[in-house]
Design a protein around this motif. Structure first.
Motif, PDB file in Angstrom:
ATOM      1  N   ILE A 155     -10.772  44.913  45.537  1.00 17.32           N
ATOM      2  CA  ILE A 155     -11.054  45.819  44.416  1.00 17.32           C
ATOM      3  C   ILE A 155     -12.559  45.921  44.205  1.00 17.32           C
ATOM      4  O   ILE A 155     -13.113  47.017  44.024  1.00 17.32           O
ATOM      5  CB  ILE A 155     -10.349  45.334  43.134  1.00 17.32           C
ATOM      6  CG1 ILE A 155      -8.835  45.571  43.232  1.00 17.32           C
ATOM      7  CG2 ILE A 155     -10.921  46.034  41.900  1.00 17.32           C
ATOM      8  CD1 ILE A 155      -8.048  44.964  42.085  1.00 17.32           C
ATOM      9  N   THR A 165      -9.579  52.165  35.474  1.00 16.47           N
ATOM     10  CA  THR A 165      -8.475  52.909  36.090  1.00 16.47           C
ATOM     11  C   THR A 165      -8.665  53.035  37.592  1.00 16.47           C
ATOM     12  O   THR A 165      -7.711  52.887  38.363  1.00 16.47           O
ATOM     13  CB  THR A 165      -8.346  54.313  35.462  1.00 16.47           C
ATOM     14  OG1 THR A 165      -8.139  54.188  34.056  1.00 16.47           O
ATOM     15  CG2 THR A 165      -7.178  55.075  36.072  1.00 16.47           C
ATOM     16  N   LEU A 168      -7.847  49.704  39.108  1.00 13.94           N
ATOM     17  CA  LEU A 168      -6.403  49.473  39.098  1.00 13.94           C
ATOM     18  C   LEU A 168      -5.707  50.278  40.191  1.00 13.94           C
ATOM     19  O   LEU A 168      -4.771  49.780  40.829  1.00 13.94           O
ATOM     20  CB  LEU A 168      -5.824  49.851  37.733  1.00 13.94           C
ATOM     21  CG  LEU A 168      -6.244  48.983  36.546  1.00 13.94           C
ATOM     22  CD1 LEU A 168      -5.681  49.550  35.246  1.00 13.94           C
ATOM     23  CD2 LEU A 168      -5.810  47.542  36.727  1.00 13.94           C
ATOM     24  N   GLY A 171      -6.145  48.501  43.439  1.00 18.28           N
ATOM     25  CA  GLY A 171      -5.263  47.340  43.460  1.00 18.28           C
ATOM     26  C   GLY A 171      -3.813  47.726  43.659  1.00 18.28           C
ATOM     27  O   GLY A 171      -3.062  47.038  44.371  1.00 18.28           O
ATOM     28  N   ASN A 172      -3.404  48.838  43.057  1.00 19.69           N
ATOM     29  CA  ASN A 172      -2.032  49.322  43.234  1.00 19.69           C
ATOM     30  C   ASN A 172      -1.742  49.647  44.686  1.00 19.69           C
ATOM     31  O   ASN A 172      -0.656  49.333  45.199  1.00 19.69           O
ATOM     32  CB  ASN A 172      -1.800  50.575  42.389  1.00 19.69           C
ATOM     33  CG  ASN A 172      -1.646  50.304  40.909  1.00 19.69           C
ATOM     34  OD1 ASN A 172      -1.634  51.220  40.096  1.00 19.69           O
ATOM     35  ND2 ASN A 172      -1.532  49.038  40.519  1.00 19.69           N
ATOM     36  N   LEU A 175      -1.137  46.337  46.571  1.00 14.18           N
ATOM     37  CA  LEU A 175       0.143  45.707  46.245  1.00 14.18           C
ATOM     38  C   LEU A 175       1.330  46.567  46.666  1.00 14.18           C
ATOM     39  O   LEU A 175       2.386  46.036  47.041  1.00 14.18           O
ATOM     40  CB  LEU A 175       0.213  45.392  44.755  1.00 14.18           C
ATOM     41  CG  LEU A 175      -0.763  44.319  44.261  1.00 14.18           C
ATOM     42  CD1 LEU A 175      -0.546  44.037  42.778  1.00 14.18           C
ATOM     43  CD2 LEU A 175      -0.622  43.026  45.068  1.00 14.18           C
ATOM     44  N   ASN A 176       1.175  47.887  46.641  1.00 13.07           N
ATOM     45  CA  ASN A 176       2.238  48.753  47.154  1.00 13.07           C
ATOM     46  C   ASN A 176       2.437  48.530  48.651  1.00 13.07           C
ATOM     47  O   ASN A 176       3.558  48.586  49.162  1.00 13.07           O
ATOM     48  CB  ASN A 176       1.911  50.219  46.886  1.00 13.07           C
ATOM     49  CG  ASN A 176       2.089  50.599  45.433  1.00 13.07           C
ATOM     50  OD1 ASN A 176       2.718  49.884  44.659  1.00 13.07           O
ATOM     51  ND2 ASN A 176       1.519  51.736  45.037  1.00 13.07           N
ATOM     52  N   ALA A 219      -8.997  43.537  36.719  1.00 14.24           N
ATOM     53  CA  ALA A 219      -8.140  44.563  37.323  1.00 14.24           C
ATOM     54  C   ALA A 219      -7.076  43.933  38.210  1.00 14.24           C
ATOM     55  O   ALA A 219      -5.914  44.363  38.208  1.00 14.24           O
ATOM     56  CB  ALA A 219      -8.984  45.549  38.123  1.00 14.24           C
ATOM     57  N   CYS A 223      -2.992  44.306  37.747  1.00 10.80           N
ATOM     58  CA  CYS A 223      -2.122  44.779  38.828  1.00 10.80           C
ATOM     59  C   CYS A 223      -1.021  43.771  39.133  1.00 10.80           C
ATOM     60  O   CYS A 223       0.141  44.150  39.350  1.00 10.80           O
ATOM     61  CB  CYS A 223      -2.945  45.045  40.088  1.00 10.80           C
ATOM     62  SG  CYS A 223      -4.023  46.488  39.995  1.00 10.80           S
ATOM     63  N   SER A 226       2.133  43.774  37.305  1.00 12.01           N
ATOM     64  CA  SER A 226       3.012  44.899  37.653  1.00 12.01           C
ATOM     65  C   SER A 226       2.644  46.214  36.978  1.00 12.01           C
ATOM     66  O   SER A 226       3.442  47.157  36.986  1.00 12.01           O
ATOM     67  CB  SER A 226       4.488  44.570  37.365  1.00 12.01           C
ATOM     68  OG  SER A 226       4.900  43.439  38.130  1.00 12.01           O
ATOM     69  N   TYR A 227       1.444  46.306  36.421  1.00  6.79           N
ATOM     70  CA  TYR A 227       1.036  47.569  35.834  1.00  6.79           C
ATOM     71  C   TYR A 227       0.627  48.541  36.939  1.00  6.79           C
ATOM     72  O   TYR A 227      -0.093  48.182  37.867  1.00  6.79           O
ATOM     73  CB  TYR A 227      -0.144  47.387  34.876  1.00  6.79           C
ATOM     74  CG  TYR A 227      -0.596  48.701  34.281  1.00  6.79           C
ATOM     75  CD1 TYR A 227       0.062  49.245  33.182  1.00  6.79           C
ATOM     76  CD2 TYR A 227      -1.643  49.409  34.844  1.00  6.79           C
ATOM     77  CE1 TYR A 227      -0.325  50.463  32.649  1.00  6.79           C
ATOM     78  CE2 TYR A 227      -2.044  50.632  34.324  1.00  6.79           C
ATOM     79  CZ  TYR A 227      -1.376  51.159  33.224  1.00  6.79           C
ATOM     80  OH  TYR A 227      -1.759  52.372  32.715  1.00  6.79           O
ATOM     81  N   LYS A 228       1.068  49.790  36.816  1.00  8.79           N
ATOM     82  CA  LYS A 228       0.720  50.817  37.793  1.00  8.79           C
ATOM     83  C   LYS A 228       0.183  52.051  37.080  1.00  8.79           C
ATOM     84  O   LYS A 228       0.715  52.467  36.047  1.00  8.79           O
ATOM     85  CB  LYS A 228       1.933  51.182  38.650  1.00  8.79           C
ATOM     86  CG  LYS A 228       2.410  50.013  39.512  1.00  8.79           C
ATOM     87  CD  LYS A 228       3.439  50.440  40.548  1.00  8.79           C
ATOM     88  CE  LYS A 228       3.818  49.261  41.439  1.00  8.79           C
ATOM     89  NZ  LYS A 228       4.747  49.648  42.519  1.00  8.79           N
TER      90      LYS A 228
END
Length: 265
Positions: A155, A165, A168, A171-172, A175-176, A219, A223, A226-228
């Motif tokens: 990140i 944002t 994030l 980071g999403n 993790l995805n 951040a 992430c 589990s925040y997306k």
């Protein structure tokens, strides 16, 4: 004068959008709850004192209210969209506020920090809070240390200087990929994945090894909670101003742009 006028207008607008809300804690009504932009807010001190013997402190320099329990501290800084508890970051995206001299926090992250659950009764329009839910695990217990470290590093390397944002969203993507069968199943291996060539520029130029700062760890923690930023399964991003590859734009679905990056599913 201009800043004062803007501040006053903001307070007037907030007042217009703020309404009394129904909140119960173990069946007892909580005084002072507010509904702001469709989000239920509660006064931090009143809410915390309904659970246990707590100490509430205010740091005027940092504009941070802190609830101190036997084993944990929960801090909420005014203007931020998250609270911090036991080393974890519980993000709502809705700013912590001061209303009539009291600190107001969205009910769900605060309840989670204090080991309570929240359900919504649509018939009575009431947020029903129940104590005795699962105790919030500490950061050391909840976050995988390697995942946190390498997620913060990628990140930082990819989105230093970007908004929260933007961080994030990066980071999403990582993790995805961890969750996708197309990619490795842990953060370190995703970052250093060389399938089809190096996946991330910082791995190629060495900037991945720069130590991340507070914002990047922040951040990464959000992430890992589990925040997306989008419900789309973003797996790729690039900076269109400097990218020389056309494969992603030609083969993946564009989802959004944040800061300098375009994101694709």
């Amino acid at each position: 004068m201009k800043k004062i006028l803007i501040f006053m207008l903001s307070l007037i607008l907030l007042a217009q959008m703020s309404f009394a809300a129904n909140v119960t804690i173990d069946g007892e009504n909580l005084e002072g709850a507010r509904l702001i932009n469709s989000v239920t807010y509660v006064p931090m001190r009143t809410f915390a004192e309904a659970f246990d013997e707590v100490e509430v402190a205010w740091n005027n320099n940092t504009k941070t209210a802190t609830v101190k329990q036997q084993e944990a501290e929960t801090g909420a800084t005014i203007g931020r969209g998250y609270i911090e508890s036991r080393g974890r970051v519980l993000y709502s995206g809705n700013e912590n506020l001061i209303i009539d001299g009291s600190t107001y926090i969205p009910v769900r992250p605060l309840a989670k920090a204090l080991g309570a659950s929240v359900t919504w009764d649509n018939a009575t329009k009431t947020a029903e809070v129940r104590s005795g839910a699962e105790k919030l695990l500490s950061a050391d217990e909840f976050y995988n240390a390697s995942d946190l470290y390498w997620l913060a590093k990628i990140i930082n390397a990819e989105s230093e200087g970007e908004s929260l944002t933007g961080k994030l969203a990066v980071g999403n993507v990582v993790l995805n990929r961890v969750e996708s069968p197309e990619f490795p199943n842990n953060v370190y291996d995703v970052v250093f994945d060389k399938k089809g060539g190096v996946q991330f520029t910082p791995v190629a130029n060495g900037s991945i090894h720069k130590e991340p700062g507070y914002d990047s760890y922040l951040a990464a923690k959000i992430c890992l909670e589990s925040y997306k930023v989008t419900d789309k399964n973003i797996l790729f991003f690039l900076n269109p101003a400097i990218s020389t590859s056309t494969w992603v734009p030609n083969n993946r679905d564009y989802v959004m742009s944040v800061g300098n990056h375009d994101f694709y599913a």
